[in-house]
Write a protein that holds these residues in place. Structure first.
Motif, PDB file in Angstrom:
ATOM      1  N   UNK A   1       0.818  -1.217   0.000  1.00  0.00           N
ATOM      2  CA  UNK A   1       0.000   0.000   0.000  1.00  0.00           C
ATOM      3  C   UNK A   1       0.854   1.269   0.000  1.00  0.00           C
ATOM      4  N   UNK A   2       0.420   2.230  -0.796  1.00  0.00           N
ATOM      5  CA  UNK A   2       1.064   3.548  -0.786  1.00  0.00           C
ATOM      6  C   UNK A   2       0.286   4.512   0.117  1.00  0.00           C
ATOM      7  N   UNK A   3      -0.826   4.034   0.672  1.00  0.00           N
ATOM      8  CA  UNK A   3      -1.700   4.877   1.499  1.00  0.00           C
ATOM      9  C   UNK A   3      -1.571   4.538   2.982  1.00  0.00           C
ATOM     10  N   UNK A   4      -1.670   3.255   3.305  1.00  0.00           N
ATOM     11  CA  UNK A   4      -1.548   2.794   4.688  1.00  0.00           C
ATOM     12  C   UNK A   4      -0.203   2.111   4.873  1.00  0.00           C
ATOM     13  N   UNK A   5       0.621   2.687   5.733  1.00  0.00           N
ATOM     14  CA  UNK A   5       1.939   2.130   6.010  1.00  0.00           C
ATOM     15  C   UNK A   5       2.028   1.708   7.477  1.00  0.00           C
ATOM     16  N   UNK A   6       2.612   0.555   7.717  1.00  0.00           N
ATOM     17  CA  UNK A   6       2.779   0.093   9.090  1.00  0.00           C
ATOM     18  C   UNK A   6       3.569   1.099   9.918  1.00  0.00           C
ATOM     19  N   UNK A   7       4.484   1.823   9.286  1.00  0.00           N
ATOM     20  CA  UNK A   7       5.311   2.805   9.994  1.00  0.00           C
ATOM     21  C   UNK A   7       4.506   3.996  10.502  1.00  0.00           C
ATOM     22  N   UNK A   8       3.303   4.193   9.941  1.00  0.00           N
ATOM     23  CA  UNK A   8       2.444   5.314  10.344  1.00  0.00           C
ATOM     24  C   UNK A   8       1.451   4.911  11.430  1.00  0.00           C
ATOM     25  N   UNK A   9       1.427   3.632  11.783  1.00  0.00           N
ATOM     26  CA  UNK A   9       0.460   3.158  12.759  1.00  0.00           C
ATOM     27  C   UNK A   9       0.878   3.521  14.179  1.00  0.00           C
ATOM     28  N   UNK A  10      -0.063   4.052  14.938  1.00  0.00           N
ATOM     29  CA  UNK A  10       0.182   4.302  16.352  1.00  0.00           C
ATOM     30  C   UNK A  10       0.478   2.961  17.035  1.00  0.00           C
ATOM     31  N   UNK A  11       1.336   2.950  18.062  1.00  0.00           N
ATOM     32  CA  UNK A  11       1.660   1.696  18.758  1.00  0.00           C
ATOM     33  C   UNK A  11       0.444   0.931  19.283  1.00  0.00           C
ATOM     34  N   UNK A  12      -0.679   1.614  19.497  1.00  0.00           N
ATOM     35  CA  UNK A  12      -1.863   0.912  19.993  1.00  0.00           C
ATOM     36  C   UNK A  12      -2.284  -0.199  19.045  1.00  0.00           C
TER      37      UNK A  12
ATOM     38  N   UNK B   1      -5.690   6.657  14.924  1.00  0.00           N
ATOM     39  CA  UNK B   1      -4.901   5.433  14.817  1.00  0.00           C
ATOM     40  C   UNK B   1      -3.611   5.642  14.023  1.00  0.00           C
ATOM     41  N   UNK B   2      -3.604   6.660  13.174  1.00  0.00           N
ATOM     42  CA  UNK B   2      -2.423   6.973  12.373  1.00  0.00           C
ATOM     43  C   UNK B   2      -1.701   8.172  12.994  1.00  0.00           C
TER      44      UNK B   2
END
Length: 449
Positions: free
Chosen positions: A123-134, A365-366
């Motif tokens: 994905x170019x939209x949702x990246x694991x690196x942008x996810x809050x630790x929650x 969440x992001x």
């Protein structure tokens, strides 16, 4: 005014769902899971219908997302029994709303959730690196939460043992306001609750403290963790409320309930949840996370006298966890995984995600959306400041894969009301809770194998 999207209404509604169909559903669903969850299985472009199971308050947002994406939405109202039946019949919804913190191990251990890591990688939209630790509560490695594949995403979240208080009531009682940086001990919190409670003719007119807006089991989990222990054994196959740390938490809750200073399992809030009571000036402190600011912000008079405080602690191990992380997951047997992921990209990172972040009904969440959290008023600035400081104390508390929260909360609701009224000792209450909860967990363990 917005409706609560991560608040007590959702949790209270969740706690009433039936878990009766889980046995056969889990076994059948596990045996039927042949898709590897890596994509495919979708309809041809332009003819896709996405079945989304969620709560009624999300229906308009989900349908609008479908319109924006050119996807037809078949909306199904969230129901635990219906979900289990659909999973068992190998015909699940394409997207399911759930509570990541307490549901991920249960469904993942049964092979019912699609691994989303391949989708994140592409994905170019949702990246694991942008996810809050929650979002780590949506991960499960076969033994514990917080590691392994990602199975879902939180739409927003709160650290659920933080609390709100009304400055007008503290000032009227000539009490110092809680610190914005140093957490109260649970004993200090209880003492404040007693001093802030108002009675007339022996009946409570103003609650001093609402301590368990999320449910009693989750509260006891957090309290035990802050005392340095765990309700669950290391293999998550049993509970032990007789351990020194858990017994300390249970003893505190029994004292809170018997003091009759706030809603509890023996004497629930007639309003059904904290907001109407807090808004009406009949509750001085409410243990509800950041999401509560969405409700408070809709009433300027209440906002003017409302402030946010760190999660109280039972011991020296400062913990401030999340017990919901409400979000969405894709079943492994879903027929339209690719379309479901497109829905995820728009719902979480597009307009709906931006609007949620700005609403005050939860922490986005992001991490890229955190700057959109409301900070326009003094009340919002104070809440944001306290919340930002609290993030450093977040940690994932693993939930058992062998029982649903509904079952464990049901045991508490069966045992505690009688024990509270009979003044049964905490030790005896712990023994009874252990026996009944461990029976539930053992049954689930047999099904998972």
């Amino acid at each position: 005014m917005p409706v609560p999207t991560t608040g007590s209404l959702d949790r209270r509604r969740f706690l009433t769902f039936s878990g009766a169909a889980l046995g056969a559903a889990a076994l059948s669903g596990c045996a039927a899971s042949v898709d590897d969850g890596s994509g495919g299985g979708g309809s041809k472009s332009g003819s896709t219908t996405l079945t989304v199971m969620s709560t009624e308050d999300e229906k308009k947002v989900i349908q609008a997302a479908g319109t924006a994406l050119g996807i037809k939405i078949n909306f199904v109202v969230r129901d635990e029994t219906k979900l289990n039946a659909m999973l068992a019949a190998k015909n699940p919804p394409d997207v399911v709303r759930g509570l990541g913190a307490v549901e991920t191990p249960y469904f993942a251990a049964r092979g019912l959730m699609a691994d989303l890591d391949p989708y994140f990688a592409d994905s170019s939209v949702l990246k694991a690196s942008d996810l809050d630790p929650v979002n780590d509560v949506w991960r499960y490695d076969g033994r514990k939460q917080g590691a392994g594949p990602r199975y879902g995403i939180a739409k927003d979240y709160s650290q659920d043992q933080m609390f709100w208080y009304r400055t007008d009531m503290f000032e009227a009682a000539k009490l110092d306001l809680p610190s914005e940086t140093e957490p109260l001990s649970y004993d200090e919190w209880l003492d404040l609750g007693k001093q802030l409670t108002k009675r007339r003719l022996g009946k409570v007119k103003v609650y001093g403290l609402s301590a368990a807006g999320l449910g009693t089991f989750s509260m006891l989990m957090g309290m035990t963790a802050s005392a340095g222990g765990s309700l669950f054994a290391e293999d998550l196959a049993s509970v032990d409320l007789s351990s020194p740390e858990a017994l300390k938490a249970l003893t505190w809750y029994l004292e809170y309930a018997r003091a009759d200073i706030g809603p509890n399992v023996a004497n629930p809030n007639p309003d059904g949840w904290d907001w109407p009571t807090y808004q009406a000036g009949r509750m001085a402190m409410a243990c509800d996370g950041y999401w509560f600011s969405g409700a408070i912000g809709g009433d300027p008079k209440v906002a003017e006298v409302s402030r946010f405080a760190p999660a109280p602690q039972l011991g020296g191990n400062r913990v401030s966890s999340c017990f919901a992380a409400t979000g969405y997951w894709i079943p492994k047997a879903a027929k339209n995984k690719d379309a479901a992921w497109k829905f995820f990209e728009y719902y979480f990172a597009g307009k709906p995600g931006e609007e949620r972040a700005a609403s005050g009904w939860g922490i986005p969440s992001l991490t890229s959306l955190r700057s959109r959290m409301p900070q326009g008023t003094e009340f919002q600035k104070q809440a944001f400041k306290v919340q930002e400081q609290e993030l450093a104390h977040f940690s994932v508390l693993s939930f058992t894969p062998y029982a649903q929260l509904t079952a464990l909360e049901g045991v508490i609701n069966k045992v505690l009301p009688k024990a509270i009224k009979a003044k049964t000792s905490a030790g005896k209450v712990a023994d009874e809770l252990n026996r009944l909860m461990n029976e539930q967990i053992a049954q689930g363990k047999e099904l998972v194998g």
